[in-house]
Design an enzyme around this catalytic site. Sequence first.
Site, mmCIF file in Angstrom:
data_model
loop_
_atom_site.group_PDB
_atom_site.id
_atom_site.type_symbol
_atom_site.label_atom_id
_atom_site.label_comp_id
_atom_site.label_asym_id
_atom_site.label_seq_id
_atom_site.Cartn_x
_atom_site.Cartn_y
_atom_site.Cartn_z
ATOM 1 N N HIS A 149 -8.356 -0.736 5.579
ATOM 2 C CA HIS A 149 -8.720 -2.017 6.197
ATOM 3 C C HIS A 149 -9.246 -2.948 5.108
ATOM 4 C CE1 HIS A 149 -9.865 -4.796 9.332
ATOM 5 N NE2 HIS A 149 -10.992 -4.976 8.666
ATOM 6 N N ASN A 162 -6.769 5.124 7.656
ATOM 7 C CA ASN A 162 -6.320 3.727 7.689
ATOM 8 C C ASN A 162 -6.993 2.968 6.561
ATOM 9 O OD1 ASN A 162 -5.253 1.220 8.838
ATOM 10 N ND2 ASN A 162 -7.352 0.798 9.492
ATOM 11 N N ASN A 221 0.832 -1.216 0.000
ATOM 12 C CA ASN A 221 0.000 0.000 0.000
ATOM 13 C C ASN A 221 0.861 1.259 0.000
ATOM 14 O OD1 ASN A 221 -3.032 -0.483 0.095
ATOM 15 N ND2 ASN A 221 -2.246 -2.027 1.528
HETATM 16 C C1 GAR Z 1 -3.220 -4.725 3.858
HETATM 17 O O1 GAR Z 1 -4.088 -5.689 3.342
HETATM 18 C C2 GAR Z 1 -3.958 -3.824 4.829
HETATM 19 O O2 GAR Z 1 -5.264 -3.537 4.426
HETATM 20 C C3 GAR Z 1 -3.961 -4.678 6.066
HETATM 21 O O3 GAR Z 1 -2.670 -5.247 6.094
HETATM 22 C C4 GAR Z 1 -2.174 -5.385 4.769
HETATM 23 C C5 GAR Z 1 -0.831 -4.708 4.667
HETATM 24 O O4 GAR Z 1 -0.215 -4.971 3.435
HETATM 25 N N1 GAR Z 1 -4.262 -3.900 7.223
HETATM 26 C C6 GAR Z 1 -4.974 -4.355 8.249
HETATM 27 O O5 GAR Z 1 -5.390 -5.493 8.330
HETATM 28 C C7 GAR Z 1 -5.235 -3.335 9.348
HETATM 29 N N2 GAR Z 1 -6.297 -3.760 10.207
HETATM 30 P P1 GAR Z 1 0.965 -4.074 2.877
HETATM 31 O O6 GAR Z 1 2.041 -4.004 3.956
HETATM 32 O O7 GAR Z 1 1.449 -4.828 1.669
HETATM 33 O O8 GAR Z 1 0.415 -2.713 2.526
#
Ligand code: GAR
Length: 200
Positions: free
Chosen positions: A110, A108, A15
Amino acid sequence: MKARIAVFVSGGGTNLQALIDAQGRELISGKIALVVSNNADAYALERAKKAGIATEVVLKKDYISQEAFEEKLKDILALHGIDLIVLAGFMTILTEQFTSCYPKRIINVHPSLIPSFCGEGFYGLRVHRAALDYGVKVTGATVHFVNELCDGGEIIAQKSVEILPGDTPEILQRRVMEQAEWVLLPQAAEKVCASILGGK
Ligand code: GAR
């Protein structure tokens, strides 16, 4: 004048990469000025370095309390003149002591359609496993403002994603990222940057 953005990460940072790419395509009027990780091994830190973005690692275990950890985060944000904080896979909960200092200045992403599959204990692959276990046919992602309630702040944007036969948590996670998170997060960040600049 550009809104200065800090991105908080803990892991792979896809992200964060979506935000960096959007900035490269001039789709974000803000500037990603800082990446903060609570994990020294997060690949997200490499992504930040490659993009020439300043990084800070703040480990909870180095502080005597949650309060001290959050005070350190606040000091760093002040030092870098940060206007907007983007939580992009930041896997630690921030308390009201922190969130109340930045009203409508923390967002954030999610990986579900809030209010489904959210709140304490729902993060990363666990969210997708819960969606598959429940048997929902549609899931998605949500970008929301962060307040003292876990995943409870005002929703900024949502996008739905189909669940397909044979999905595993990993396959579904990838589809939700590609179709929803990587699209929504830069758009939502831009929306908030624009409103911050409008108010300045
Ligand atoms: C993503 O899917 C994000 O939406 C999730 O963790 C992942 C991080 O991926 N976040 C949560 O679950 C927060 N509650 P990334 O490090 O590749 O961006």
